[in-house]
Design a protein around this motif. Structure first.
Motif, PDB file in Angstrom:
ATOM      1  N   ILE A 285     -26.533  47.613  52.869  1.00 56.31           N
ATOM      2  CA  ILE A 285     -26.091  47.077  54.154  1.00 56.31           C
ATOM      3  C   ILE A 285     -24.964  46.070  53.937  1.00 56.31           C
ATOM      4  O   ILE A 285     -23.973  46.050  54.662  1.00 56.31           O
ATOM      5  CB  ILE A 285     -27.262  46.408  54.891  1.00 56.31           C
TER       6      ILE A 285
ATOM      7  N   PHE B 125     -21.497  47.373  53.513  1.00 58.29           N
ATOM      8  CA  PHE B 125     -20.845  47.759  54.771  1.00 58.29           C
ATOM      9  C   PHE B 125     -20.567  46.552  55.652  1.00 58.29           C
ATOM     10  O   PHE B 125     -19.487  46.427  56.244  1.00 58.29           O
ATOM     11  CB  PHE B 125     -21.723  48.754  55.537  1.00 58.29           C
ATOM     12  N   HIS B 126     -21.542  45.630  55.744  1.00 57.19           N
ATOM     13  CA  HIS B 126     -21.476  44.566  56.749  1.00 57.19           C
ATOM     14  C   HIS B 126     -20.369  43.555  56.464  1.00 57.19           C
ATOM     15  O   HIS B 126     -19.690  43.095  57.392  1.00 57.19           O
ATOM     16  CB  HIS B 126     -22.825  43.853  56.805  1.00 57.19           C
TER      17      HIS B 126
ATOM     18  N   THR C 293     -33.749  54.626  59.769  1.00 51.77           N
ATOM     19  CA  THR C 293     -32.779  54.681  58.670  1.00 51.77           C
ATOM     20  C   THR C 293     -31.703  55.719  58.955  1.00 51.77           C
ATOM     21  O   THR C 293     -30.508  55.479  58.743  1.00 51.77           O
ATOM     22  CB  THR C 293     -33.491  55.013  57.346  1.00 51.77           C
ATOM     23  N   ILE C 294     -32.129  56.885  59.445  1.00 52.50           N
ATOM     24  CA  ILE C 294     -31.163  57.935  59.797  1.00 52.50           C
ATOM     25  C   ILE C 294     -30.231  57.443  60.906  1.00 52.50           C
ATOM     26  O   ILE C 294     -29.011  57.657  60.861  1.00 52.50           O
ATOM     27  CB  ILE C 294     -31.902  59.206  60.232  1.00 52.50           C
TER      28      ILE C 294
ATOM     29  N   MET D  25     -29.433  54.323  61.571  1.00 48.63           N
ATOM     30  CA  MET D  25     -28.563  53.287  61.036  1.00 48.63           C
ATOM     31  C   MET D  25     -27.427  53.888  60.208  1.00 48.63           C
ATOM     32  O   MET D  25     -26.257  53.497  60.354  1.00 48.63           O
ATOM     33  CB  MET D  25     -29.385  52.334  60.169  1.00 48.63           C
ATOM     34  N   VAL D  26     -27.752  54.839  59.342  1.00 42.69           N
ATOM     35  CA  VAL D  26     -26.721  55.479  58.523  1.00 42.69           C
ATOM     36  C   VAL D  26     -25.718  56.210  59.417  1.00 42.69           C
ATOM     37  O   VAL D  26     -24.506  56.161  59.173  1.00 42.69           O
ATOM     38  CB  VAL D  26     -27.364  56.447  57.511  1.00 42.69           C
ATOM     39  N   GLY D  27     -26.212  56.848  60.475  1.00 42.93           N
ATOM     40  CA  GLY D  27     -25.318  57.524  61.407  1.00 42.93           C
ATOM     41  C   GLY D  27     -24.358  56.556  62.079  1.00 42.93           C
ATOM     42  O   GLY D  27     -23.169  56.858  62.246  1.00 42.93           O
TER      43      GLY D  27
ATOM     44  N   ILE E 242     -23.329  53.679  60.842  1.00 42.00           N
ATOM     45  CA  ILE E 242     -22.367  53.222  59.829  1.00 42.00           C
ATOM     46  C   ILE E 242     -21.260  54.260  59.627  1.00 42.00           C
ATOM     47  O   ILE E 242     -20.066  53.926  59.585  1.00 42.00           O
ATOM     48  CB  ILE E 242     -23.095  52.934  58.499  1.00 42.00           C
ATOM     49  N   VAL E 243     -21.652  55.520  59.508  1.00 44.71           N
ATOM     50  CA  VAL E 243     -20.663  56.597  59.309  1.00 44.71           C
ATOM     51  C   VAL E 243     -19.731  56.680  60.514  1.00 44.71           C
ATOM     52  O   VAL E 243     -18.510  56.828  60.370  1.00 44.71           O
ATOM     53  CB  VAL E 243     -21.381  57.938  59.070  1.00 44.71           C
TER      54      VAL E 243
END
Length: 276
Positions: A1, A4-5, A73-74, A76-78, A80-81
């Motif tokens: 995280i 990215f953050h 989690t899925i 959150m990752v989505g 970010i992408v």
């Protein structure tokens, strides 16, 4: 995280240079965060933690937590992408970094110390530390308080999440008006004070037996109203503080490339304060 953050925070000052437009950018960023949190609440209590014959309170169903964690989690990752792809087109317009010396890891801490020499940044950083401590305690205890102190049902938790979402949306015009009418610093001081008073008032009043009981018909409407007002002021205060951090980077950038270092301080600061 963190990988990215930190770049995510340091990118904001480069995307928008205008004083007022920075407030707009931060408002949108904060609202997206609130929408994500409200979505996690809504999906959790209506699907993963819904009442069953075995568990009237779905939060006590241990088997529901692993699939909930995977789903979030899925999500959150989505997110970010989506953010990375959406901001990629701005890369050619960003100011290239200038390295005046060979890079060493110790330089990160030297640059952070250099950033802290700014009195403006020190002031807003200390204020953000205390606000993050309060936010960490409030967010960590809200689920426990809602379950055992306020005795909210899964349906009431869903409505509670919606009040947070709509409170965040209401923070948009509040932030614009307060910052433009009173400027960022006085607006932040008032808004951050109100964001603490509104959510804390029900607990304090209950402890002195001046707040409606959990079964009283006025309890939930009053509780939701104070939650709504607290979220509105909290988002507006966070918007003002983040916008001021962007302004302080310009003040220090004349001598060193420091946007990423002020952001490095924000992200771990919030994490540590929430863990405390």
């Amino acid at each position: 995280i963190t990988l990215f953050h930190v770049p995510h925070l340091s990118l904001a000052p480069e995307l928008v240079a205008e004083y007022d437009r920075r407030t707009t950018l931060v408002v949108v960023r904060n609202i997206m965060g609130i929408v994500g949190s409200a979505t996690a609440f809504f999906v959790g209590f209506n699907y993963f933690f819904a009442s069953t014959p075995e568990f009237e309170n779905g939060q006590l169903n241990q088997a529901a937590y692993p699939p909930y964690a995977i789903a979030m989690t899925i999500l959150m990752v989505g997110a970010i992408v989506f953010c990375v792809i959406g901001t990629r087109k701005h890369i050619p317009y960003l100011t290239p970094p200038t390295l005046s010396r060979e890079f060493h890891f110790k330089d990160i801490y030297l640059d952070i110390a250099e950033s802290l020499k700014s009195s403006s940044f020190r002031a807003i950083f200390v204020a953000m530390v205390f606000f993050a401590i309060y936010g960490g305690v409030h967010s960590s205890m809200s689920l426990h308080m809602g379950t055992y102190f306020w005795e909210l049902s899964p349906r009431e938790f869903t409505i509670y999440a919606l009040s947070v979402l709509f409170g965040a949306l209401a923070g948009l015009p509040v932030a614009f008006f307060a910052v433009r009418r009173f400027d960022k610093k006085p607006a932040y001081l008032v808004l951050v004070s109100l964001s603490v008073v509104f959510p804390t008032a029900p607990v304090v009043l209950r402890l002195v037996e001046m707040f409606p009981g959990n079964d009283h018909p006025w309890f939930f409407p009053v509780f939701l109203t104070l939650t709504f007002l607290g979220t509105t002021c909290g988002l507006a205060a966070g918007t003002a503080s983040a916008s001021m951090v962007m302004d302080t980077t310009d003040e220090h950038e004349l001598s060193t490339r420091s946007e990423e270092h002020t952001s490095e301080l924000q992200s771990p600061c919030n994490l540590v304060c929430r863990l405390l």
